[in-house]
Motif scaffolding. Structure first.
Motif, short mmCIF file in Angstrom:
data_model
loop_
_atom_site.label_atom_id
_atom_site.label_comp_id
_atom_site.label_asym_id
_atom_site.label_seq_id
_atom_site.Cartn_x
_atom_site.Cartn_y
_atom_site.Cartn_z
N GLY A 103 -17.29 7.21 48.79
CA GLY A 103 -17.60 5.84 49.18
C GLY A 103 -18.92 5.70 49.91
N ILE A 104 -19.86 6.61 49.66
CA ILE A 104 -21.17 6.55 50.32
C ILE A 104 -22.29 6.70 49.30
CG2 ILE A 104 -20.29 7.48 52.50
CD1 ILE A 104 -21.53 10.19 51.70
N ALA A 105 -23.45 6.18 49.65
CA ALA A 105 -24.66 6.37 48.85
C ALA A 105 -25.44 7.53 49.44
CB ALA A 105 -25.51 5.11 48.86
N ILE A 106 -25.99 8.38 48.59
CA ILE A 106 -26.74 9.53 49.09
C ILE A 106 -28.22 9.41 48.74
CG2 ILE A 106 -24.73 11.04 48.95
CD1 ILE A 106 -25.96 12.29 46.44
N CYS A 112 -25.16 10.36 37.31
CA CYS A 112 -23.75 10.73 37.30
C CYS A 112 -23.34 11.44 38.59
CB CYS A 112 -23.44 11.61 36.08
SG CYS A 112 -23.48 10.73 34.50
N PHE A 113 -24.23 12.26 39.11
CA PHE A 113 -23.93 12.97 40.36
C PHE A 113 -23.81 11.98 41.51
CE2 PHE A 113 -25.13 15.18 44.26
CZ PHE A 113 -24.31 16.31 44.20
N VAL A 114 -24.78 11.09 41.63
CA VAL A 114 -24.77 10.09 42.70
C VAL A 114 -23.53 9.20 42.60
CG1 VAL A 114 -25.93 8.02 43.56
CG2 VAL A 114 -27.26 10.07 43.05
N ASN A 115 -23.19 8.77 41.39
CA ASN A 115 -22.03 7.91 41.21
C ASN A 115 -20.72 8.65 41.49
OD1 ASN A 115 -23.54 5.65 40.52
ND2 ASN A 115 -23.49 6.10 38.33
N ALA A 116 -20.69 9.93 41.15
CA ALA A 116 -19.48 10.73 41.42
C ALA A 116 -19.26 10.85 42.92
CB ALA A 116 -19.61 12.11 40.79
N VAL A 117 -20.33 11.12 43.67
CA VAL A 117 -20.22 11.21 45.13
C VAL A 117 -19.79 9.86 45.70
CG1 VAL A 117 -21.49 11.58 47.28
CG2 VAL A 117 -21.89 13.09 45.32
N SER A 118 -20.37 8.79 45.20
CA SER A 118 -20.03 7.45 45.68
C SER A 118 -18.58 7.10 45.39
CB SER A 118 -20.95 6.42 45.02
OG SER A 118 -20.60 5.11 45.39
#
Length: 212
Positions: free
Chosen positions: A32-35, A22-28
């Protein structure tokens, strides 16, 4: 007096995979970037700490306040949708162990999490863990886990404690305890430590690690 402090993700509740997704998808969704999801690469393994490092890496650190609000809101939305479909499970014995500690004299309790306050509360509620009367400090207050843990102790009104024991699941938890001089108990197997348990079912062992 003994003070006992708990992490949430991977410790009280089994939420690490869902929390990370959920954190990764929220940032994306917001940036608009992958972390990078190798959390050990970050200087501060907390929601606000990781996000700030990401913002610095793309030259948007001056927008931190606005972006953090947006990411946190999106994270909360994604997490709420997920737990509505599939509630988070608590680590076995967690609720019973908290209730046991509450019943004992000479014990004060707190929670110190690297997650944001709103998402932390949602995960605990989903896992049916009652933390009424227990102070919770989070990444909403500071990006540094060590500071979060200090805040949890001070705001729990613990005075003249003989020891502070922290139950956590990550290497970052162990390192923070080492810096603070806290007694660390590992839950799970994500790192190595001489005091470790798979869950909270063995109350006698857990109390022994605290010094009771």
């Amino acid at each position: 007096m003994h003070h006992v402090m708990f992490d949430i993700d991977g410790t009280l509740v089994q939420s690490m995979k869902l929390d990370s997704e959920c954190f990764v998808n929220a940032v994306s969704n917001v940036l608009g970037i992958a972390i990078d999801i190798n959390w050990s690469k970050y200087d501060y393994v907390t929601d606000s700490g990781i996000l700030y490092e990401v913002l610095c890496s793309i030259g948007r650190e001056n927008e931190r306040e606005e972006i953090e609000y947006r990411v946190k809101s999106e994270f909360l939305r994604l997490l709420d949708n997920a737990v509505t479909l599939t509630p988070i499970k608590q680590t076995e014995g967690a609720s019973n162990f908290l209730a046991k500690l509450k019943s004992l004299k000479g014990i004060t309790l707190s929670i110190a999490t690297g997650g944001w306050h709103e998402t932390a509360q949602l995960k605990l509620k989903s896992a049916d863990i009652d933390i009424s009367g227990i102070h919770l400090s989070s990444s909403s207050e500071h990006y540094d886990r060590v500071v979060i843990m200090k805040l949890a102790l001070s705001k729990s009104h613990a005075q003249n404690q003989d020891s502070v024991t922290y139950f956590g699941d990550g290497e970052w938890d162990r390192k923070a305890c080492s810096k603070l001089g806290y007694n660390f108990v590992l839950i799970g197997n994500k790192t190595e430590h001489h005091q470790k348990m798979s869950d909270f079912n063995d109350v006698c062992t857990a109390l022994g690690y605290i010094g009771l």
